[in-house]
Motif scaffolding. Structure first.
Motif, PDB file in Angstrom:
ATOM      1  N   PRO A  51       0.837  -1.203   0.000  1.00 34.75           N
ATOM      2  CA  PRO A  51       0.000   0.000   0.000  1.00 34.75           C
ATOM      3  C   PRO A  51       0.868   1.247   0.000  1.00 34.75           C
ATOM      4  O   PRO A  51       2.022   1.213   0.459  1.00 34.75           O
ATOM      5  CB  PRO A  51      -0.810  -0.125   1.294  1.00 34.75           C
ATOM      6  CG  PRO A  51      -0.045  -1.077   2.149  1.00 34.75           C
ATOM      7  CD  PRO A  51       0.657  -2.014   1.224  1.00 34.75           C
ATOM      8  N   LEU A  52       0.340   2.332  -0.505  1.00 30.69           N
ATOM      9  CA  LEU A  52       1.140   3.554  -0.642  1.00 30.69           C
ATOM     10  C   LEU A  52       1.768   3.962   0.681  1.00 30.69           C
ATOM     11  O   LEU A  52       2.911   4.447   0.719  1.00 30.69           O
ATOM     12  CB  LEU A  52       0.277   4.696  -1.188  1.00 30.69           C
ATOM     13  CG  LEU A  52      -0.360   4.495  -2.567  1.00 30.69           C
ATOM     14  CD1 LEU A  52      -1.026   5.793  -3.024  1.00 30.69           C
ATOM     15  CD2 LEU A  52       0.640   4.008  -3.590  1.00 30.69           C
ATOM     16  N   GLU A  53       1.047   3.783   1.780  1.00 31.46           N
ATOM     17  CA  GLU A  53       1.530   4.228   3.091  1.00 31.46           C
ATOM     18  C   GLU A  53       2.760   3.458   3.566  1.00 31.46           C
ATOM     19  O   GLU A  53       3.470   3.915   4.464  1.00 31.46           O
ATOM     20  CB  GLU A  53       0.411   4.088   4.132  1.00 31.46           C
ATOM     21  CG  GLU A  53      -0.698   5.114   3.988  1.00 31.46           C
ATOM     22  CD  GLU A  53      -1.709   4.771   2.916  1.00 31.46           C
ATOM     23  OE1 GLU A  53      -2.651   5.566   2.709  1.00 31.46           O
ATOM     24  OE2 GLU A  53      -1.565   3.695   2.270  1.00 31.46           O
ATOM     25  N   VAL A  82       7.359   5.137  -3.166  1.00 27.25           N
ATOM     26  CA  VAL A  82       6.307   6.158  -3.128  1.00 27.25           C
ATOM     27  C   VAL A  82       6.571   7.159  -2.014  1.00 27.25           C
ATOM     28  O   VAL A  82       6.430   8.384  -2.207  1.00 27.25           O
ATOM     29  CB  VAL A  82       4.927   5.497  -2.954  1.00 27.25           C
ATOM     30  CG1 VAL A  82       3.843   6.544  -2.689  1.00 27.25           C
ATOM     31  CG2 VAL A  82       4.578   4.663  -4.182  1.00 27.25           C
ATOM     32  N   ILE A  83       6.957   6.686  -0.838  1.00 31.37           N
ATOM     33  CA  ILE A  83       7.216   7.581   0.287  1.00 31.37           C
ATOM     34  C   ILE A  83       8.372   8.523  -0.040  1.00 31.37           C
ATOM     35  O   ILE A  83       8.317   9.732   0.254  1.00 31.37           O
ATOM     36  CB  ILE A  83       7.512   6.760   1.558  1.00 31.37           C
ATOM     37  CG1 ILE A  83       6.251   6.013   1.999  1.00 31.37           C
ATOM     38  CG2 ILE A  83       8.022   7.642   2.691  1.00 31.37           C
ATOM     39  CD1 ILE A  83       6.503   4.931   3.021  1.00 31.37           C
ATOM     40  N   MET A  84       9.423   7.993  -0.671  1.00 26.46           N
ATOM     41  CA  MET A  84      10.545   8.855  -1.049  1.00 26.46           C
ATOM     42  C   MET A  84      10.121   9.886  -2.086  1.00 26.46           C
ATOM     43  O   MET A  84      10.549  11.048  -2.027  1.00 26.46           O
ATOM     44  CB  MET A  84      11.698   8.000  -1.571  1.00 26.46           C
ATOM     45  CG  MET A  84      12.352   7.139  -0.499  1.00 26.46           C
ATOM     46  SD  MET A  84      13.754   6.171  -1.108  1.00 26.46           S
ATOM     47  CE  MET A  84      14.964   7.478  -1.373  1.00 26.46           C
ATOM     48  N   ALA A 102      16.750  -0.474  -8.012  1.00 25.25           N
ATOM     49  CA  ALA A 102      15.329  -0.594  -8.352  1.00 25.25           C
ATOM     50  C   ALA A 102      14.464   0.335  -7.495  1.00 25.25           C
ATOM     51  O   ALA A 102      13.451   0.864  -7.971  1.00 25.25           O
ATOM     52  CB  ALA A 102      14.871  -2.039  -8.192  1.00 25.25           C
ATOM     53  N   LEU A 103      14.853   0.523  -6.251  1.00 27.49           N
ATOM     54  CA  LEU A 103      14.139   1.460  -5.384  1.00 27.49           C
ATOM     55  C   LEU A 103      14.118   2.849  -6.008  1.00 27.49           C
ATOM     56  O   LEU A 103      13.057   3.500  -6.094  1.00 27.49           O
ATOM     57  CB  LEU A 103      14.816   1.500  -4.013  1.00 27.49           C
ATOM     58  CG  LEU A 103      14.417   2.629  -3.058  1.00 27.49           C
ATOM     59  CD1 LEU A 103      12.943   2.575  -2.719  1.00 27.49           C
ATOM     60  CD2 LEU A 103      15.254   2.567  -1.777  1.00 27.49           C
ATOM     61  N   TYR A 104      15.266   3.313  -6.466  1.00 26.44           N
ATOM     62  CA  TYR A 104      15.325   4.652  -7.057  1.00 26.44           C
ATOM     63  C   TYR A 104      14.665   4.701  -8.429  1.00 26.44           C
ATOM     64  O   TYR A 104      14.054   5.715  -8.793  1.00 26.44           O
ATOM     65  CB  TYR A 104      16.769   5.155  -7.099  1.00 26.44           C
ATOM     66  CG  TYR A 104      17.182   5.815  -5.803  1.00 26.44           C
ATOM     67  CD1 TYR A 104      17.025   7.187  -5.625  1.00 26.44           C
ATOM     68  CD2 TYR A 104      17.676   5.071  -4.749  1.00 26.44           C
ATOM     69  CE1 TYR A 104      17.381   7.800  -4.431  1.00 26.44           C
ATOM     70  CE2 TYR A 104      18.036   5.670  -3.545  1.00 26.44           C
ATOM     71  CZ  TYR A 104      17.887   7.035  -3.395  1.00 26.44           C
ATOM     72  OH  TYR A 104      18.222   7.641  -2.202  1.00 26.44           O
ATOM     73  N   GLU A 105      14.777   3.629  -9.218  1.00 31.20           N
ATOM     74  CA  GLU A 105      14.052   3.607 -10.489  1.00 31.20           C
ATOM     75  C   GLU A 105      12.555   3.770 -10.263  1.00 31.20           C
ATOM     76  O   GLU A 105      11.888   4.551 -10.957  1.00 31.20           O
ATOM     77  CB  GLU A 105      14.312   2.287 -11.216  1.00 31.20           C
ATOM     78  CG  GLU A 105      15.663   2.176 -11.873  1.00 31.20           C
ATOM     79  CD  GLU A 105      15.819   0.885 -12.656  1.00 31.20           C
ATOM     80  OE1 GLU A 105      16.824   0.760 -13.375  1.00 31.20           O
ATOM     81  OE2 GLU A 105      14.947   0.007 -12.556  1.00 31.20           O
ATOM     82  N   ASN A 106      12.024   3.042  -9.289  1.00 25.06           N
ATOM     83  CA  ASN A 106      10.587   3.101  -9.018  1.00 25.06           C
ATOM     84  C   ASN A 106      10.191   4.430  -8.383  1.00 25.06           C
ATOM     85  O   ASN A 106       9.077   4.926  -8.604  1.00 25.06           O
ATOM     86  CB  ASN A 106      10.174   1.928  -8.140  1.00 25.06           C
ATOM     87  CG  ASN A 106      10.281   0.604  -8.874  1.00 25.06           C
ATOM     88  OD1 ASN A 106      10.054   0.534 -10.082  1.00 25.06           O
ATOM     89  ND2 ASN A 106      10.634  -0.464  -8.176  1.00 25.06           N
ATOM     90  N   ARG A 107      11.092   5.013  -7.601  1.00 22.42           N
ATOM     91  CA  ARG A 107      10.814   6.348  -7.066  1.00 22.42           C
ATOM     92  C   ARG A 107      10.753   7.381  -8.191  1.00 22.42           C
ATOM     93  O   ARG A 107       9.882   8.265  -8.210  1.00 22.42           O
ATOM     94  CB  ARG A 107      11.906   6.746  -6.065  1.00 22.42           C
ATOM     95  CG  ARG A 107      11.586   8.020  -5.296  1.00 22.42           C
ATOM     96  CD  ARG A 107      12.826   8.788  -4.930  1.00 22.42           C
ATOM     97  NE  ARG A 107      13.559   9.211  -6.118  1.00 22.42           N
ATOM     98  CZ  ARG A 107      14.416  10.228  -6.121  1.00 22.42           C
ATOM     99  NH1 ARG A 107      14.652  10.893  -5.002  1.00 22.42           N
ATOM    100  NH2 ARG A 107      15.049  10.553  -7.210  1.00 22.42           N
ATOM    101  N   THR A 108      11.677   7.271  -9.158  1.00 27.01           N
ATOM    102  CA  THR A 108      11.683   8.180 -10.304  1.00 27.01           C
ATOM    103  C   THR A 108      10.394   8.059 -11.107  1.00 27.01           C
ATOM    104  O   THR A 108       9.797   9.065 -11.510  1.00 27.01           O
ATOM    105  CB  THR A 108      12.897   7.889 -11.202  1.00 27.01           C
ATOM    106  OG1 THR A 108      14.098   8.184 -10.470  1.00 27.01           O
ATOM    107  CG2 THR A 108      12.868   8.727 -12.469  1.00 27.01           C
TER     108      THR A 108
END
Length: 496
Positions: A271-273, A278-280, A433-439
């Motif tokens: 979830p988004l929360e 998403v949080i970043m 992957a964390l930063y790719e998905n944040r971007t």
């Protein structure tokens, strides 16, 4: 002076043992709820599902952005226009593994590529070299990107031609810097006495343009494909990451993919929360709305990750450095300027500006729990390294009063702490992957297409008539529709 620090558990999130602490963002619980509401209203949840489902979210080029399929080790079907792409992806994995078992007696590998064909594998090779006990093939891995022959000359002074393999990585196989450097390497092999068959055996290509690679002289069996639904800056998971497997073994490359896959599954299902990317993204969006920030810094407190900010610069600024949205309308926000380098070196460089400059610049502090060496002093050194990381975040957030204005720290400088349990292939893959998905999340929040890059093309077009003018050696070049008066004067200066 200090940020309104919220130390509640809601500011600490984790996924696959990676911890994200947002306590120094200065965002209270009510504001977080508003941010998640904004995310839902922007359609972020549907965007995430569409991305993984292979929808054509790259609307300007009418194609999917399915780099996640390249690390889908479970081989769960991924359909594009009704066709499962996973058999083709798995086929490339098998070929990479076979090549790892095949190469014997290779002393040097020259990987030729630029931008997305260079940053990812170069970062991984550099980072994994610091992993204690990692098995390495012991080859010298050279990365050739710049058209400046200084980089070329340095590599050729070290490499042994008769035991060198060459990987040409270019999605289009038309990138000027890559093709010219590749031609220079082939010329060097010839000058070094390699036969035509030896040169053919030495050349490998990674490209979506197989005919162009074959025309260049690469044998078809030595061409590793990737696809137009993979953006260059998202391509390290494809055969562009071949140097990782060749240097550290296919199992290490699989662990790299596995870490990214684990982060993808978190991004897709959480979830988004509780969703780290998403949080970043929302924390940076908040700082843009609150402080109109124009830049942010990524500071890895791990020397092994010194290349990470350079990789991140392309990821963020090439993806989201846009002034119009998907509908061609002006945007309020897009990518800030991204910079950074390894801490604690960074503290002795630009942290003066971060602490006492006039602009507020958020920071992502990235730390690793375990030391990156087995030296006797490693534990003590690592403790000091982590102490500096935590102290800088505290000082930036809280500031300090003093009767001497020169010694006042304003504080209220926001930051995240991202804590990895260790740095190995798995967690390196998860971090990227964390930063790719944040971007991608930021692009969705701004309604920007994060998967095209039209702004990089115009300068390339203008370079062609300028290069032609420089090659003419004339010293009276006049301005034209292609060359303005200022550039004409500069050409004349260079030709004089």
């Amino acid at each position: 002076m200090s940020l309104p620090v919220n130390t509640s558990p809601q500011n600490k999130h984790s996924a696959i043992d990676i911890v994200l602490d947002t306590a120094y963002q200065g965002i209270n619980e009510g504001t977080w709820k508003e941010l998640f509401t904004t995310a839902r209203q922007s359609g972020l949840e549907q965007f995430i599902q569409d991305m993984f489902a292979g929808k054509h979210i790259n609307n300007s080029e009418d194609r999917p952005a399915l780099h996640s399929a390249l690390r889908n080790l479970t081989k769960t079907p991924v359909l594009i226009n009704g066709v499962d792409v996973m058999p083709a992806v798995a086929g490339v994995w098998h070929r990479i593994e076979a090549l790892c078992d095949k190469w014997v007696g290779v002393t040097d590998v020259i990987h030729i590529g630029i931008g997305g064909s260079d940053f990812g594998p170069r970062l991984a090779i550099e980072a994994l070299a610091h992993v204690s006990g990692i098995k390495s093939r012991g080859m010298r891995m050279h990365f050739l990107a710049n058209i400046d022959t200084a980089e070329l000359a340095l590599i050729l002074a070290r490499a042994q031609a008769h035991s060198t393999k060459v990987i040409i990585a270019s999605k289009s196989f038309t990138t000027l810097e890559t093709t010219m450097n590749a031609k220079a390497i082939v010329a060097w092999l010839k000058e070094s006495g390699c036969t035509k068959s030896q040169i053919s055996d030495s050349l490998y290509a990674v490209s979506a343009n197989i005919p162009a690679a074959k025309e260049f002289g690469v044998a078809e069996d030595n061409i590793f494909p990737f696809w137009d639904w993979v953006g260059g800056r998202y391509s390290v998971w494809s055969a562009v990451g071949l140097p990782i497997a060749l240097q550290y073994g296919f199992e290490t490359f699989k662990q790299f993919l596995a870490g990214a896959e684990a982060m993808d599954l978190h991004f897709k299902n959480a979830p988004l929360e509780d969703n780290l990317p998403v949080i970043m993204a929302l924390s940076l969006l908040y700082q843009q709305d609150k402080h109109d920030i124009k830049a942010y810094a990524a500071i890895p407190y791990a020397d092994a990750l010194d290349w990470f900010p350079k990789w991140l610069q392309q990821l963020d600024m090439e993806s989201n450095g846009k002034s119009v949205d998907r509908n061609g309308k002006p945007v309020k926000h897009s990518s800030p300027v991204v910079f950074g380098s390894a801490g604690s070196n960074a503290q002795h460089s630009y942290f003066q500006l971060l602490h006492q400059g006039t602009e507020i610049i958020p920071i992502d502090f990235i730390a690793v729990r375990e030391p990156m060496s087995d030296r006797p002093e490693a534990v003590a050194h690592h403790r000091i390294l982590l102490s500096n990381c935590l102290a800088q975040a505290q000082a930036l957030a809280n500031g300090k009063d003093d009767s001497n204005p020169n010694n006042v720290y304003p504080g209220k400088r926001p930051s995240n702490l991202l804590l990895l349990p260790k740095l190995n292939a798995f967690y390196l893959g998860a971090l990227l992957a964390l930063y790719e998905n944040r971007t991608a999340s930021l692009g969705a929040l701004w309604n920007i297409n994060s998967f095209d890059q039209p702004g990089v093309e115009y300068g390339k077009v203008l370079a062609k008539p300028i290069e032609k003018a420089l090659a003419s050696h004339q010293n009276d070049i006049a301005s034209s529709t292609d060359i303005d008066a200022v550039t004409a004067t500069r050409i004349n200066l260079l030709n004089s």
